[in-house]
Design a protein around this motif. Structure first.
Motif, PDB file in Angstrom:
ATOM      1  N   LEU A 181      53.362 -11.527  67.480  1.00  0.00           N
ATOM      2  CA  LEU A 181      53.209 -12.272  66.231  1.00  0.00           C
ATOM      3  C   LEU A 181      53.927 -11.568  65.086  1.00  0.00           C
ATOM      4  O   LEU A 181      54.540 -12.215  64.232  1.00  0.00           O
ATOM      5  N   GLU A 182      53.864 -10.250  65.068  1.00  0.00           N
ATOM      6  CA  GLU A 182      54.566  -9.495  64.027  1.00  0.00           C
ATOM      7  C   GLU A 182      56.072  -9.700  64.138  1.00  0.00           C
ATOM      8  O   GLU A 182      56.766  -9.893  63.134  1.00  0.00           O
ATOM      9  N   ARG A 183      56.590  -9.664  65.371  1.00  0.00           N
ATOM     10  CA  ARG A 183      58.025  -9.857  65.570  1.00  0.00           C
ATOM     11  C   ARG A 183      58.450 -11.273  65.192  1.00  0.00           C
ATOM     12  O   ARG A 183      59.473 -11.471  64.528  1.00  0.00           O
ATOM     13  N   MET A 184      57.677 -12.261  65.590  1.00  0.00           N
ATOM     14  CA  MET A 184      58.073 -13.655  65.404  1.00  0.00           C
ATOM     15  C   MET A 184      57.987 -14.106  63.951  1.00  0.00           C
ATOM     16  O   MET A 184      58.744 -14.976  63.521  1.00  0.00           O
ATOM     17  N   THR A 185      57.048 -13.544  63.204  1.00  0.00           N
ATOM     18  CA  THR A 185      56.842 -13.976  61.819  1.00  0.00           C
ATOM     19  C   THR A 185      57.417 -13.004  60.800  1.00  0.00           C
ATOM     20  O   THR A 185      57.575 -13.364  59.631  1.00  0.00           O
ATOM     21  N   GLY A 186      57.699 -11.766  61.241  1.00  0.00           N
ATOM     22  CA  GLY A 186      58.136 -10.749  60.295  1.00  0.00           C
ATOM     23  C   GLY A 186      57.016 -10.251  59.408  1.00  0.00           C
ATOM     24  O   GLY A 186      57.268  -9.584  58.399  1.00  0.00           O
ATOM     25  N   ARG A 187      55.764 -10.537  59.788  1.00  0.00           N
ATOM     26  CA  ARG A 187      54.612 -10.148  58.976  1.00  0.00           C
ATOM     27  C   ARG A 187      53.619  -9.365  59.821  1.00  0.00           C
ATOM     28  O   ARG A 187      53.119  -9.854  60.822  1.00  0.00           O
ATOM     29  N   ALA A 188      53.348  -8.130  59.399  1.00  0.00           N
ATOM     30  CA  ALA A 188      52.319  -7.326  60.054  1.00  0.00           C
ATOM     31  C   ALA A 188      51.051  -7.263  59.220  1.00  0.00           C
ATOM     32  O   ALA A 188      50.084  -6.605  59.609  1.00  0.00           O
ATOM     33  N   ASP A 189      51.067  -7.943  58.069  1.00  0.00           N
ATOM     34  CA  ASP A 189      49.943  -7.845  57.139  1.00  0.00           C
ATOM     35  C   ASP A 189      48.990  -9.030  57.213  1.00  0.00           C
ATOM     36  O   ASP A 189      47.882  -8.968  56.671  1.00  0.00           O
ATOM     37  N   LEU A 190      49.391 -10.111  57.871  1.00  0.00           N
ATOM     38  CA  LEU A 190      48.522 -11.284  57.911  1.00  0.00           C
ATOM     39  C   LEU A 190      47.356 -11.059  58.872  1.00  0.00           C
ATOM     40  O   LEU A 190      47.543 -10.528  59.969  1.00  0.00           O
ATOM     41  N   PRO A 191      46.155 -11.473  58.495  1.00  0.00           N
ATOM     42  CA  PRO A 191      45.068 -11.487  59.473  1.00  0.00           C
ATOM     43  C   PRO A 191      45.480 -12.344  60.671  1.00  0.00           C
ATOM     44  O   PRO A 191      46.212 -13.332  60.522  1.00  0.00           O
ATOM     45  N   ALA A 192      45.024 -11.965  61.852  1.00  0.00           N
ATOM     46  CA  ALA A 192      45.494 -12.679  63.038  1.00  0.00           C
ATOM     47  C   ALA A 192      44.540 -12.488  64.201  1.00  0.00           C
ATOM     48  O   ALA A 192      43.815 -11.495  64.288  1.00  0.00           O
TER      49      ALA A 192
END
Length: 255
Positions: A59-70
């Motif tokens: 998810l971090e790779r695909m969205t470029g976001r490591a900060d979103l709750p997931a």
């Protein structure tokens, strides 16, 4: 009337909802324009969270976001707001059975062109690009699924995929409950998805409304040619695939 953004939760599946489905699963990513919309929405909404069958690292790779709750791996991994992501503690006891299953079938899968996606807490077998997709589907849904169940594991079919997971009570519905726990500042929640597993998230919204924890839950289907039968009837709103999902998100942040 649009819900007040500061009291809105937006819960998002990724593959087939934000990211177009690709022939090879590791090529899928969320388009830059959609990433930008998500970024603007995350700045203004009460909560923006990802709820996916992918592991958190994907998810971090695909969205470029490591900060979103997931929630990754259909709720077997969680990253709550302000916390680090981690698998549920119960998962570890079943990793050996998953590894043994992959080892037993690896040779036959290679011969059939079935892709193996090891996601840590789960494993997915892809037959979209198999040499003979109908035969591969028959193999997966028949003897492979039976072998997994005999080993005490659970099976979940999806879009050209069979997922094997530990027998842990987790799905996108439990993930929604976990991500919204204690969030009394939220009135409305939207869940956008494209497959049968996303209906678990929709169910959770209905449960939260029935319990008085939300005023309204909105189930949105990103529809495509591969949408399973009967799924559209379970949604409150149907949009046209990933482009329709992006347009719906843009409408939320439009001035």
């Amino acid at each position: 009337m649009r819900p007040r953004l500061s009291r809105l939760a937006v819960l998002l599946d990724v593959d087939g909802t934000l990211a177009p489905v690709r022939e090879h699963w590791d090529e899928a990513e969320v388009p830059p324009a959609t990433r930008e919309i998500i970024g603007r929405l995350a700045e203004r909404a009460g909560l923006v969270a990802l709820v996916s069958g992918r592991p958190l690292t994907d998810l971090e790779r695909m969205t470029g976001r490591a900060d979103l709750p997931a929630a990754g791996n259909h709720g077997l991994e969680l990253r709550r707001p302000g916390e680090e992501g981690a698998p549920l503690p119960e998962v570890a006891a079943h990793l050996g059975a998953l590894a043994d299953l992959m080892a037993r079938w690896r040779g036959e899968f290679a011969a059939a062109g079935i892709g193996i996606e090891d996601k840590g807490a789960t494993v997915s077998f892809h037959y979209r690009t198999a040499d003979d997709p109908p035969a591969a589907a028959e193999l997966l849904m028949g003897p492979v699924a039976a072998d997994a169940r005999a080993a005490g594991l659970r099976t979940t079919p999806g879009r050209k995929i069979l997922e094997i997971r530990p027998p842990v009570e987790a799905d996108k519905g439990t993930a929604v409950h976990a991500l919204l726990a204690g969030r009394d500042d939220l009135d409305v929640a939207i869940f956008i998805g494209d497959d049968v597993t996303d209906a678990d998230g929709w169910r959770a919204l209905s449960e939260l409304v029935a319990a008085g924890r939300l005023q309204r839950g909105i189930a949105v289907l990103a529809c495509s040619a591969e949408t399973p039968d009967g799924l559209a009837e379970r949604a409150d709103l149907v949009v046209d695939g990933t482009s329709g999902a992006a347009a719906a998100l843009e409408a939320l942040v439009a001035d």
